[in-house]
Scaffold this motif. Structure first.
Motif, PDB file in Angstrom:
ATOM      1  N   UNK A 159      47.509  70.559-102.134  1.00  0.00           N
ATOM      2  CA  UNK A 159      47.617  69.281-101.412  1.00  0.00           C
ATOM      3  C   UNK A 159      46.699  68.258-102.078  1.00  0.00           C
ATOM      4  N   UNK A 160      46.994  66.971-101.949  1.00  0.00           N
ATOM      5  CA  UNK A 160      46.082  65.948-102.480  1.00  0.00           C
ATOM      6  C   UNK A 160      44.697  66.093-101.861  1.00  0.00           C
ATOM      7  N   UNK A 161      43.657  65.907-102.658  1.00  0.00           N
ATOM      8  CA  UNK A 161      42.290  66.149-102.182  1.00  0.00           C
ATOM      9  C   UNK A 161      41.935  65.298-100.973  1.00  0.00           C
ATOM     10  N   UNK A 187      37.033  65.513-105.660  1.00  0.00           N
ATOM     11  CA  UNK A 187      38.405  65.620-106.107  1.00  0.00           C
ATOM     12  C   UNK A 187      38.647  66.957-106.802  1.00  0.00           C
ATOM     13  N   UNK A 188      39.683  67.050-107.602  1.00  0.00           N
ATOM     14  CA  UNK A 188      39.938  68.292-108.353  1.00  0.00           C
ATOM     15  C   UNK A 188      38.767  68.675-109.260  1.00  0.00           C
ATOM     16  N   UNK A 189      37.893  67.705-109.548  1.00  0.00           N
ATOM     17  CA  UNK A 189      36.707  67.981-110.360  1.00  0.00           C
ATOM     18  C   UNK A 189      35.733  68.932-109.703  1.00  0.00           C
ATOM     19  N   UNK A 190      35.997  69.317-108.448  1.00  0.00           N
ATOM     20  CA  UNK A 190      35.153  70.309-107.780  1.00  0.00           C
ATOM     21  C   UNK A 190      35.140  71.607-108.575  1.00  0.00           C
ATOM     22  N   UNK A 191      36.201  71.847-109.330  1.00  0.00           N
ATOM     23  CA  UNK A 191      36.237  73.028-110.200  1.00  0.00           C
ATOM     24  C   UNK A 191      35.087  72.991-111.197  1.00  0.00           C
ATOM     25  N   UNK A 192      34.848  71.823-111.778  1.00  0.00           N
ATOM     26  CA  UNK A 192      33.731  71.655-112.721  1.00  0.00           C
ATOM     27  C   UNK A 192      32.405  71.809-111.992  1.00  0.00           C
ATOM     28  N   UNK A 193      32.350  71.333-110.742  1.00  0.00           N
ATOM     29  CA  UNK A 193      31.126  71.487-109.947  1.00  0.00           C
ATOM     30  C   UNK A 193      30.755  72.958-109.813  1.00  0.00           C
ATOM     31  N   UNK A 194      31.747  73.794-109.513  1.00  0.00           N
ATOM     32  CA  UNK A 194      31.490  75.225-109.369  1.00  0.00           C
ATOM     33  C   UNK A 194      31.135  75.873-110.706  1.00  0.00           C
ATOM     34  N   UNK A 195      31.729  75.394-111.784  1.00  0.00           N
ATOM     35  CA  UNK A 195      31.393  75.942-113.104  1.00  0.00           C
ATOM     36  C   UNK A 195      29.965  75.578-113.482  1.00  0.00           C
ATOM     37  N   UNK A 239      50.555  67.566-110.249  1.00  0.00           N
ATOM     38  CA  UNK A 239      50.287  66.124-110.118  1.00  0.00           C
ATOM     39  C   UNK A 239      49.118  65.859-109.180  1.00  0.00           C
ATOM     40  N   UNK A 240      48.799  66.838-108.313  1.00  0.00           N
ATOM     41  CA  UNK A 240      47.644  66.675-107.416  1.00  0.00           C
ATOM     42  C   UNK A 240      46.321  66.751-108.166  1.00  0.00           C
TER      43      UNK A 240
END
Length: 565
Positions: free
Chosen positions: A307-309, A81-89, A237-238
């Protein structure tokens, strides 16, 4: 008489075997002392110092960011999900630990090629260094061939976006035509592209650096443009829920995207061609990694905000996201960026391979033909042509992309050993400098602790991968912590001139643990590949390397003090 002759023959054979084993062990444990004087002063010729800090940063970016920034960001987001950002960090933070270790060692060996191989040769021994080289080189050879095939496919797809080039191209030109049940997969364009890049690299480091700088600047510009355009299409909201499948998917995503950062270590192999290596190499290593982390995180925020994940595609998620917003022209830019990204990744990969072959050729662990440097072009011509031929044959005949699941073994092995090198090269003797046996015992104890950390990392990784009990995972983690405590309290660490990795021994220990943890996440066939290639490499070393090593070496323990660097 026959009995005596049989006994005499058996005794001679036994004596010969013992002699071979003794010679092998003595050679395998030899080490290369740290020496700031360039080994290139030999008759083989020297490389040319043409790379500044900016070129080194672009070299690292060129090696790290390929087509994956337009693909892997979206594919991992489908699970995290949007948490992929944390994955990359998280993955970026882990890579920074490795980069800090590389940055320190690059300033201790500023005048010679070799990278991880050279560091291992000085910190541990000759055999371990040769094993590290073998694991790295298999990754590089297969990786270069795989990237060349991908680049060929992207080039054909890009050309077909323009009406003049539209048409039905034979599959054997760029995408590969399978023959004999898939055993052979012909691809004409991939070897042609490799030949062009090899010619550029043979011509000179200034010219190849210019090509890399142009292509890297092009792809970074495209990425920045994509981020800027996409930022105006974000719907916040996505981003809700941010971690729809829990934190475990974010961690799993970090283990996947970790390899998107691989490439910064290429800067360390350009030490002999850097104008001011002690200053510029750490800048190139850390600067390129920080730029890559920033770009990856920004792309993640854009793609998950647009877009929604759950609506992200599997093959070209970023391009599809822009197409869904009516911005199809951005897809063309993404294709151009992918071609530029793959070109620089391939160019730098071939560059690094040739420098590693050059280092081993100089040390005698490979035939001296690899040690030759062109007198006017100042490039390792024979090594460069060799790696180009290997990649061309593999990419032109075989579908090496099917071997992608056994890659990354060399990278993780190299990163782990380099981190261990930082610790061992910082050790200094305690007490009487003549207490030789005590120094040997202390060194062996420290190496044992490092091995325990690595084994604990693999066990914890396997436990996590196969769903083992949490208590068992905790036991492995605490075992590594105990070894780290022993390394901290029972060893004395010297300060180093130039760039110094902070938090020694803890930063390198965390790096080792996480690298081997990731090793456990690889396909089981990657584990088999590690063992089989190691055995083959030991055999090559036993029958060739140990007899031909020519570098100035020592076969006794000599702790490194601050005066050595």
């Amino acid at each position: 008489m026959g009995g005596r002759h049989h006994i005499s023959t058996s005794s001679a054979s036994s004596s010969s075997a013992r002699s071979f084993l003794s010679s092998f062990c003595s050679a395998a444990l030899r080490r290369k002392p740290i020496d700031l004087a360039p080994s290139s002063s030999s008759s083989s010729g020297s490389l040319e110092r043409r790379l500044g800090a900016f070129e080194l940063v672009l070299l690292g970016i060129g090696a790290s960011i390929g087509a994956g920034i337009f693909v892997v960001t979206g594919t991992v987001a489908r699970d995290a999900g949007p948490g992929v950002t944390i994955s990359f960090i998280l993955a970026g933070a882990a890579c920074i630990l490795n980069a800090l270790c590389y940055a320190e060692l690059s300033t201790r060996f500023p005048a010679v090629v070799g990278g991880a191989y050279l560091y291992t040769y000085s910190a541990f021994n000759e055999l371990t260094a040769f094993l590290v080289f073998a694991q790295l080189m298999l990754d590089y050879h297969i990786g270069a061939a795989s990237i060349a095939r991908s680049l060929a496919g992207y080039c054909v797809s890009l050309l077909q976006l323009f009406p003049f080039f539209q048409g039905n191209y034979p599959s054997w030109i760029g995408h590969g035509k399978e023959l004999f049940g898939g055993v052979v997969s012909l691809n004409l364009l991939a070897p042609v592209l490799l030949a062009v890049l090899t010619a550029v690299l043979c011509y000179g480091v200034k010219e190849s650096s210019a090509v890399n700088s142009f292509m890297t600047a092009l792809k970074v510009t495209i990425v920045l443009f994509v981020i800027l355009i996409g930022a105006f299409e974000i719907d916040v909201s996505n981003w809700t829920p941010f971690a729809p499948n829990g934190f475990k998917e974010i961690v799993t995503g970090a283990t996947v995207v970790f390899f998107a950062y691989v490439g910064f270590d290429a800067v360390a192999n350009s030490a002999e061609e850097s104008r001011k290596p002690q200053r510029d190499l750490p800048i190139g290593i850390l600067g390129s990694l920080l730029v890559c982390i920033t770009l990856y995180v920004c792309v993640c925020l854009v793609i998950t905000g647009m877009v929604p994940y759950l609506d992200l595609g599997a093959d070209a998620p970023l391009a599809e996201a822009f197409t869904a917003k009516g911005l199809k022209f951005v897809s063309v830019l993404i294709s151009i960026g992918a071609v530029a990204g793959l070109t620089t990744t391939l160019l730098v990969g071939l560059y690094v391979q040739s420098r590693l072959y050059l280092g081993l050729g100089r040390d005698g662990l490979l035939p001296s033909v690899f040690a030759k440097v062109h007198p006017s072009r100042h490039t390792p011509l024979n090594s460069q042509i060799w790696v180009g031929i290997v990649a061309a044959v593999l990419s032109g005949i075989f579908n090496v992309t099917q071997l992608s699941h056994i890659l990354s073994v060399g990278t993780l092995t190299g990163y782990s050993v380099v981190s261990a090198c930082v610790i061992t090269l910082r050790w200094k003797e305690k007490g009487d400098i003549h207490a030789y046996k005590m120094r040997i015992s202390s060194w062996c104890e420290g190496v044992t602790c490092l091995v325990v950390v690595a084994v604990s990392g693999f066990a914890a990784g396997a436990c996590y991968r196969f769903g083992g009990p949490l208590i068992l995972l905790l036991v492995f983690f605490l075992t590594a912590v105990a070894s780290a405590a022993a390394l901290y309290f029972r060893q004395v660490y010297a300060e180093t001139p130039g760039f110094s990795c902070p938090g020694v021994p803890f930063v390198p220990i965390i790096s080792i643990f996480f690298n081997i943890f990731l090793f456990a996440q690889l396909h089981e066939e990657a584990w088999y590949r590690f063992v089989i290639l190691s055995l083959i490499s030991v055999g090559i070393y036993a029958f060739y390397g140990q007899y031909n090593a020519t570098s100035a070496i020592t076969d006794h323990y000599d702790p490194i003090s601050t005066d050595d660097a």
